[in-house]
Scaffold this active site. Structure first.
Site, PDB file in Angstrom:
ATOM      1  CD  GLU A 186      -2.989  -1.076   2.275  1.00 55.27           C
ATOM      2  OE1 GLU A 186      -4.134  -1.470   2.053  1.00 55.27           O
ATOM      3  OE2 GLU A 186      -2.626  -0.638   3.383  1.00 55.27           O
ATOM      4  CD  GLU A 255      -4.859  -5.666   2.567  1.00 57.76           C
ATOM      5  OE1 GLU A 255      -5.606  -4.799   3.076  1.00 57.76           O
ATOM      6  OE2 GLU A 255      -3.644  -5.770   2.842  1.00 57.76           O
TER       7      GLU A 255
END
Length: 843
Positions: A186, A255
């Site tokens: 991320e 995710e």
């Protein structure tokens, strides 16, 4: 076209995964193209779920893995937590819960594959994002940017993990189960905060990872500029609109979130129908790899939670709960979604999707090949209204915010808003224990205790001018840092107020050895600012401030530089002469941690424990110890901390984490039910408003022996340990509610229209444990029943025969199935849409 039943299709899909695993035993060639991950030249649709090895016990791993496989997963995804394995630089630990090699091998032995997210930055609501604190103290280091000291350490640890896996031959290229690795995590979300050093760092990280020669692809999630050959992937609640940064890369979702909880906040949950909708939409629009974050969340044992303020529970409203039990109907409904996706796999990987509009907020996506393979997804993304659509000459009813999946482009095998799976109602059942008593006599209640000294008690204390930042001072060796100083007062200053500003996360103030006040921050605002009446008297007065952390920051640009502790100002206000004294720059004495920590009291083995006649209750800074017998049976165990304040707890020397039952959520913001229709955010669906964010704490069965277990508590603020109780998690009821417009069960689906034409919607019940049978039918109604599991009620239309029919079909069996139609129950009200609702219990 060859016709096969739904069960046969699932069996074929399972055989493909098993044959893939078998091929991996001899080394598989794992690559990718624009449509999918490719194994030995064959495109695959993968369904993955996150399970973090360190958030459960090794004894739990096989069951969690098997339940994942039974739920239709192909892949288990896990992070590697750097600070878990290298707490001291150069000293590695891969034992017990840290044995990631064992975990990966167990996944492989079960016939599943692995996505290994090395990072080594994890985020994961894990303490310090997974980085070890010693990294912070390397001269000249700057995390996650084009910085040579950081890159050297990152490469060293990443190579350590890769070499560890290679040494055990765990990569698919060697015959093992690992088909994917991940570098960084991320970073794209925070990349702008790192300026000109960010882009070179991303390129370096990609090149470094590829150079390690794993033989399998690498991914970077949330990284739109991930350089070739790294695959950039999506994280979020929905990723159907995501597009990779190259038309040579597959559309992957690493995710798919539900939501974590933090102390002082309500507990979020994500409706099953919405989660299923998000999954179906992703595969509808070209996705071929989707991962649930989390599939089983587990527990933040010890001091591993980050945030700060992340709860000890990391349940995450996942399909498998914190304790390893199936969360129904979520697990079962998603299992059905997975089965149907696998029925579409052959068509999906053979071609690109073609999407057309069927009207406002209505879409049809078709995967069709020249050889006749065809699979279709019909979506209604309207948040309120159902719709009837025409597709291939047939009519289909689509509830709002749902996807219907047609593996043969004709027959609906599943609609995401219509759940066929059984639901369960579970409850924590209080268990009696010998310390479950209101007795104040320590010898009667079985408790012994030690008082933690207020202020400085260590020979390692030191003095320094000014107020020190906490993390740089403690290096996170403890949650606690004492700030202490004395001040001489000439007159009566009984109305004086002590003002303290802190970067967080919580603070206890002691004046002349007595607790005078406390303050706490929150997940969204860590800072603490308090005014405490301090009642100073003439002569020498002692001020002791106990500052504490509740897990370190784990996310954000330069999050590692965010401080904690009392940085001031610290002021005495309201003096008789009207003045204010700023103590911030004065000389303070410091002590890292507690005396009880130095003495190793958490093990329970110290000779210092005392059992004096009066057990101290509701007093701050007390260590408590007792022994207990394990609750009987095999059900998961929790410790109910009702009556306690805030602290830490150990069972047989193992830390079950931080407890804080007095930290309650706001009274508003929760609803009894949550409409699954429309975009989900954690604030949309919440529980526990006005109650403790967490009062029940997981005690793994593997940590318990039949008798003679030792419990140690450190209570910071004051509590009554005799109110503690154990509870076991038990299934109270199993339920199902199926309408006469539901699709037939997935296992009954067939591409042969004649077969499905004669099948009816079916209600199925099955007991959660293989040694149980259905012993009671608590409720049964065919007609227009309302309510949910545990609170069903009859509607104005109800068959009088329903209860007797269901009892006859189900009592005494492990599982049963009943057709939902007037052929089974008669017609209590002609022309009305009907449902069958049943609640049962198993013993």
């Amino acid at each position: 076209m060859f016709m096969r039943s739904g069960m046969a299709g699932v069996a074929v899909a399972l055989l493909v995964v098993l044959s893939l695993t078998a091929r991996c035993c001899f080394g598989a060639n794992v690559t990718y193209d624009h449509r999918a991950i490719v194994i030995d030249g064959q495109r695959k649709v993968f369904i993955s779920g996150s399970i973090h090895y360190a958030r459960s016990t090794p004894e739990m791993w096989p069951d969690l893995i098997q339940k994942s496989k039974d739920g239709g997963l192909d892949v288990i995804q896990t992070y590697i937590f750097w600070n878990l394995h290298e707490e001291v630089r150069g000293q590695y630990d891969f034992e017990g819960r840290k044995d990631v090699v064992k975990f990966v091998k167990l996944v492989g032995e079960a016939g599943l594959l692995v996505h290994l997210r090395i990072g080594p930055y994890a985020c994961a609501e894990w303490n310090y994002g997974g980085f070890p604190l010693w990294l912070h103290f390397i001269p000249g280091i700057e995390f996650r940017t084009d910085n040579e000291p950081f890159k050297a350490e990152m490469k060293r640890f990443t190579a350590k993990i890769v070499d560890l896996m290679k040494g055990e031959e765990l990569y698919a290229s060697q015959g093992g189960p690992i088909i994917l690795s991940q570098i960084e995590n991320e970073y794209g979300n925070v990349q702008s905060g790192y300026g000109s050093g960010a882009a070179p760092y991303v390129k370096w990280a990609a090149s470094m990872a590829v150079s390690l020669g794993t033989g399998v692809p690498w991914v970077m999630c949330q990284q739109s500029d991930a350089p070739d050959p790294i695959i950039n992937t999506c994280n979020g609640f929905y990723c159907d609109q995501f597009t990779p940064n190259s038309n040579k890369k597959p559309k992957m979702w690493t995710e798919n979130w539900s939501g974590f909880s933090s102390f002082g906040d309500p507990v979020p949950y994500r409706p099953t129908e919405d989660l299923a909708f998000s999954v179906a939409r992703f595969y509808q629009l070209g996705g071929t790899f989707q991962n649930y974050y989390m599939y089983q969340g587990g527990t933040n044992f010890g001091r591993s939670s980050g945030g700060p303020f992340i709860t000890t529970s990391y349940d995450y409203d996942a399909p498998i709960d914190e304790y390893g039990l199936l969360r129904q109907p979520k697990w079962g409904h998603l299992k059905d979604v997975h089965k149907v996706i696998k029925l579409c796999e052959e068509a999906m990987v053979a071609t690109d999707p073609q999407t057309t509009s069927l009207g406002p907020n209505l879409e049809a996506t078709v995967y069709k090949t020249e050889s006749g393979l065809c699979a279709a997804f019909l979506a209604n993304v309207d948040t309120k209204s159902a719709a009837t659509v025409k597709f291939n000459g047939n009519s289909y009813n689509l509830p709002a915010w749902s996807v219907s999946i047609l593996p043969d482009c004709k027959n609906v095998a599943l609609n995401t808003a219509k759940i066929n799976s059984v639901a369960t109602v579970s409850k924590f059942v209080r268990q009696p224990s010998k310390f479950d008593t209101a007795a104040s006599d320590a010898s009667i209640s079985g408790w012994s205790w030690i008082t933690e000294p207020v202020g400085i008690s260590s020979d390692n204390a030191w003095t320094k001018l000014g107020l020190l930042e906490q993390i740089n001072t403690t290096a996170d060796r403890s949650d606690y840092l004492w700030y202490s100083r004395s001040i001489d007062i000439k007159g009566d200053e009984s109305k004086t107020v002590l003002h303290v500003d802190s970067l967080g996360h919580a603070l206890h103030v002691f004046i002349n050895g007595e607790h005078a006040g406390s303050g706490k921050g929150s997940h969204d605002n860590r800072k603490v600012s308090i005014d405490v009446p301090c009642g100073l008297t003439p002569g020498k007065n002692k001020i002791d401030l106990l500052s504490l952390t509740v897990g370190l920051q784990n996310y954000g640009a330069h999050y590692d530089t965010e401080g904690a502790g009392i940085t001031g100002p610290v002021k005495l206000k309201g003096l008789q002469n009207g003045s204010t004294i700023d103590l911030s720059s004065d000389q303070w004495t410091y002590q890292i941690g507690l005396k009880g920590e130095d003495l190793g009291l958490s093990s329970g083995s110290s000779s210092l424990w005392v059992s004096q006649p009066t057990l101290p209750k509701n007093q701050p800074l007390v260590w408590y110890k007792t022994t207990f017998d394990a609750p009987p049976g095999s059900s998961p165990v929790a410790l109910d901390f009702t009556g306690m304040g805030k602290g830490q707890a150990w069972i047989n020397g193992q830390s079950i984490g931080r407890y804080w039952p007095t930290n309650t959520a706001p009274k508003s913001g929760c609803t009894d039910s949550c409409d699954y229709r429309g975009s989900y955010q954690p604030s949309k669906c919440q529980r526990n408003c006005g109650a403790a964010t967490q009062k029940l704490y997981h005690v793994p069965r593997a940590w318990l022996q039949p008798s003679g277990n030792v419990m140690v508590l450190f209570e910071e603020t004051g509590g009554d340990p005799t109110q503690l109780s154990f509870a076991t998690k038990e299934t109270q009821s199993i339920c199902s509610k199926i309408s006469d417009s539901h699709p037939i069960p997935v296992d009954m689906w067939a591409s042969d229209k004649e077969t499905t034409k004669n099948a009816a919607p079916t209600l199925s019940l099955h007991c959660p444990s293989p040694d149980q049978i259905i012993s009671q039918i608590k409720f049964a109604s065919f007609g227009t029943p309302s309510g949910k599991c545990g609170s069903f009620s009859h509607g104005p239309c109800s068959s009088r025969r329903a209860l007797a029919i269901v009892r006859k079909a189900c009592i005494g069996l492990k599982e049963c199935s009943i057709g939902v139609s007037v052929n089974t129950f008669g017609d209590p009200c002609s022309g009305v849409a009907k449902s069958l609702a049943v609640e049962a219990s198993c013993t």
